[in-house]
Design a protein around this motif. Structure first.
Motif, short mmCIF file in Angstrom:
data_model
loop_
_atom_site.label_atom_id
_atom_site.label_comp_id
_atom_site.label_asym_id
_atom_site.label_seq_id
_atom_site.Cartn_x
_atom_site.Cartn_y
_atom_site.Cartn_z
N THR A 11 0.84 -1.19 0.00
CA THR A 11 0.00 0.00 0.00
C THR A 11 0.87 1.24 0.00
O THR A 11 2.06 1.18 0.35
N GLY A 12 0.28 2.34 -0.39
CA GLY A 12 1.00 3.60 -0.40
C GLY A 12 0.04 4.77 -0.40
O GLY A 12 -1.18 4.59 -0.37
N GLU A 13 0.62 5.97 -0.44
CA GLU A 13 -0.18 7.20 -0.46
C GLU A 13 0.21 8.01 -1.69
O GLU A 13 1.40 8.20 -1.97
N LEU A 14 -0.80 8.50 -2.40
CA LEU A 14 -0.53 9.32 -3.57
C LEU A 14 -0.01 10.69 -3.15
O LEU A 14 -0.66 11.39 -2.39
N VAL A 15 1.17 11.04 -3.62
CA VAL A 15 1.73 12.37 -3.36
C VAL A 15 1.41 13.30 -4.53
O VAL A 15 1.54 14.51 -4.40
N LEU A 28 3.95 7.09 -2.94
CA LEU A 28 4.98 6.76 -1.97
C LEU A 28 4.57 5.42 -1.36
O LEU A 28 3.53 5.32 -0.71
N VAL A 29 5.38 4.39 -1.59
CA VAL A 29 5.04 3.02 -1.20
C VAL A 29 5.96 2.55 -0.08
O VAL A 29 7.17 2.77 -0.13
N ARG A 30 5.38 1.89 0.92
CA ARG A 30 6.16 1.26 1.98
C ARG A 30 6.59 -0.13 1.47
O ARG A 30 5.75 -1.02 1.31
N VAL A 31 7.90 -0.26 1.20
CA VAL A 31 8.42 -1.50 0.64
C VAL A 31 9.88 -1.68 1.05
O VAL A 31 10.59 -0.69 1.24
N ARG A 32 10.31 -2.90 1.21
CA ARG A 32 11.71 -3.23 1.52
C ARG A 32 12.22 -2.53 2.78
O ARG A 32 13.37 -2.10 2.84
N GLY A 33 11.36 -2.35 3.77
CA GLY A 33 11.77 -1.74 5.03
C GLY A 33 11.90 -0.23 4.99
O GLY A 33 12.42 0.38 5.91
N GLY A 34 11.43 0.40 3.93
CA GLY A 34 11.50 1.85 3.81
C GLY A 34 10.37 2.34 2.92
O GLY A 34 9.34 1.68 2.80
N THR A 35 10.57 3.50 2.31
CA THR A 35 9.58 4.02 1.37
C THR A 35 10.28 4.38 0.07
O THR A 35 11.44 4.80 0.07
N GLU A 36 9.57 4.18 -1.03
CA GLU A 36 10.08 4.49 -2.36
C GLU A 36 8.96 5.12 -3.17
O GLU A 36 7.77 4.84 -2.93
N THR A 37 9.30 5.97 -4.12
CA THR A 37 8.30 6.59 -4.98
C THR A 37 8.28 5.91 -6.35
O THR A 37 9.31 5.46 -6.85
N PHE A 38 7.08 5.86 -6.92
CA PHE A 38 6.85 5.26 -8.23
C PHE A 38 5.85 6.12 -8.99
O PHE A 38 5.00 6.76 -8.37
N LEU A 39 5.92 6.10 -10.32
CA LEU A 39 4.83 6.65 -11.12
C LEU A 39 3.65 5.73 -10.93
O LEU A 39 3.80 4.50 -10.96
N GLU A 56 0.02 -4.05 -9.84
CA GLU A 56 0.89 -4.53 -10.91
C GLU A 56 2.11 -3.62 -11.01
O GLU A 56 2.02 -2.43 -10.74
N SER A 57 3.24 -4.19 -11.42
CA SER A 57 4.44 -3.41 -11.69
C SER A 57 4.64 -3.38 -13.20
O SER A 57 4.60 -4.41 -13.87
N ARG A 58 4.86 -2.18 -13.73
CA ARG A 58 5.12 -2.02 -15.16
C ARG A 58 6.62 -1.99 -15.46
O ARG A 58 7.01 -1.86 -16.60
N GLY A 59 7.45 -2.10 -14.42
CA GLY A 59 8.89 -1.94 -14.59
C GLY A 59 9.22 -0.46 -14.65
O GLY A 59 8.33 0.40 -14.64
N SER A 60 10.50 -0.12 -14.71
CA SER A 60 10.94 1.28 -14.79
C SER A 60 10.30 2.17 -13.74
O SER A 60 9.91 3.31 -14.02
#
Length: 84
Positions: A11-15, A28-39, A56-60
């Motif tokens: 899960t995450g929150e749209l910034v 902003l997604v909570r993943v791998r023990g931290g947070t990361e941003t994705f499109l 789903e992950s689109r890659g990149s």
């Protein structure tokens, strides 16, 4: 870069809100023990601040998301189905 399987189901929150077919937002997604941003791409527009689930992950560093409401929150909300 291929799909990022670790982010699916997180899960995450749209910034930055999504615009449906008109374009992505940013999550902003909570993943791998931290947070990361994705499109973040979604079928329908979603507002900034919305809680979303990565489906789903689109890659990149791009993901598909849907609006998410934690079903367990209703169990802890005193205003929902609690004792009177």
């Amino acid at each position: 870069m291929g799909p990022d399987e670790a982010v699916i189901g997180c899960t995450g929150e749209l910034v930055l809100g999504t615009r449906g077919d008109a374009g992505p937002g940013e999550v902003l997604v909570r993943v791998r023990g931290g947070t990361e941003t994705f499109l973040a791409w979604s079928d329908a527009p979603l507002p900034r601040g919305a809680t979303v689930l990565v489906t789903e992950s689109r890659g990149s560093r791009q993901v598909d998301v849907i609006k998410w409401a934690d079903p367990l929150e209703a169990l802890t909300d005193p205003g929902v189905g609690g004792a009177h």
